[in-house]
Design a protein around this motif. Sequence first.
Motif, PDB file in Angstrom:
ATOM      1  N   LEU A 226       0.863  -1.168   0.000  1.00 48.93           N
ATOM      2  CA  LEU A 226       0.000   0.000   0.000  1.00 48.93           C
ATOM      3  C   LEU A 226       0.907   1.227   0.000  1.00 48.93           C
ATOM      4  CD1 LEU A 226      -2.614  -1.072   2.706  1.00 48.93           C
ATOM      5  CD2 LEU A 226      -2.858  -1.185   0.226  1.00 48.93           C
ATOM      6  N   LEU A 236      -4.126   7.313   3.761  1.00 49.86           N
ATOM      7  CA  LEU A 236      -3.954   5.860   3.626  1.00 49.86           C
ATOM      8  C   LEU A 236      -4.411   5.156   4.894  1.00 49.86           C
ATOM      9  CD1 LEU A 236      -3.017   3.442   2.002  1.00 49.86           C
ATOM     10  CD2 LEU A 236      -0.701   3.832   2.848  1.00 49.86           C
ATOM     11  N   TRP A 247      -8.668  -6.569   5.227  1.00 48.72           N
ATOM     12  CA  TRP A 247      -7.260  -6.833   5.500  1.00 48.72           C
ATOM     13  C   TRP A 247      -7.082  -7.761   6.691  1.00 48.72           C
ATOM     14  CZ3 TRP A 247      -4.870  -4.997   1.439  1.00 48.72           C
ATOM     15  CH2 TRP A 247      -5.356  -3.852   0.813  1.00 48.72           C
ATOM     16  N   THR A 256       3.285  -0.462   4.261  1.00 47.57           N
ATOM     17  CA  THR A 256       2.993   0.755   3.514  1.00 47.57           C
ATOM     18  C   THR A 256       4.298   1.471   3.171  1.00 47.57           C
ATOM     19  OG1 THR A 256       2.773   2.154   5.476  1.00 47.57           O
ATOM     20  CG2 THR A 256       0.801   0.994   4.730  1.00 47.57           C
ATOM     21  N   ALA A 274      -2.832   0.706  -4.038  1.00 41.09           N
ATOM     22  CA  ALA A 274      -2.491  -0.670  -3.674  1.00 41.09           C
ATOM     23  C   ALA A 274      -1.907  -1.361  -4.886  1.00 41.09           C
ATOM     24  CB  ALA A 274      -3.734  -1.415  -3.199  1.00 41.09           C
TER      25      ALA A 274
END
Length: 284
Positions: A226, A236, A247, A256, A274
């Motif tokens: 991500l 985010l 998730w 991330t 993503a």
Amino acid sequence: MIRIITDSASDIVDNSREDLIVLPITITFGEEQFQDGITLTHQMFYEKLVESDQLPVTSQVPPFAFEEVYEEIRRKGDQAIVITLSSKLSGTWQSANVAAEEYGDVVRVVDSENASIGQHALVEYALRLAEEEIAFEEIVERLERDKSRIRLVALLDTLEYLKKGGRISRAAAMAGNLLSIKPVIAVQGGEVAILGKARGSRQGNNLLAQQIQQAGGIDFEKPFYLGYTGLSDALLKKYIADHESYWKSSVDSLETSSVGGTIGTHVGPGAIGAAFFSAGGENS
């Protein structure tokens, strides 16, 4: 050893691995030139981007930069697989091939047909295959076969940078900003495409989640990332929280990362995205 070489468009910030080499793309603001990830961090890039009236210019990795690395790898008796930014977005793939002409079986070049965290996912996949001691040529074959399963979808916060880059008209950008339009984009066939538009962040987050499902869902056995553009990952985090159930049922933690200048130049700050291998396979 099999070494994996990529360019900084992959947004791989940690370059401490012995089996991974990241070559910098050049980013130019006015008369100032920077080496992406070396003399220009992601934070520095966005600070300069919001202060600049004109978009910065990105330049491909030149052939001689690849040649230097290839020569060192050949001298050590190693082999290299090069995974570049999409050839439709940059000349870096061509540079890597030009430099590889004299290196025979030492070097293989793979066009990721992707960018940023999508490119990163393919690089991580290659590293995993090498760690499993899979043969050099078989790794290349798997990368060429499986790269079509990688999806990169992103939600933009503003249309301003698409306007500056000439992808949409000034009138469309003004109308979109007035209506708080949030476009969802993807990398398809190596190029950036607009998948849909939503009004407001909530609908945008839902549209992003919908596009992930339409892409076949995420294969959590493969690398996935991500990412966010700008100086803050708040948007985010909000997206992750809004879709926690998706998730939480599949992974213990989410990785991330910030998205750097190669893509950030064109989408601006505030974007989230993503990148993943589609669970639905090649035809999804």
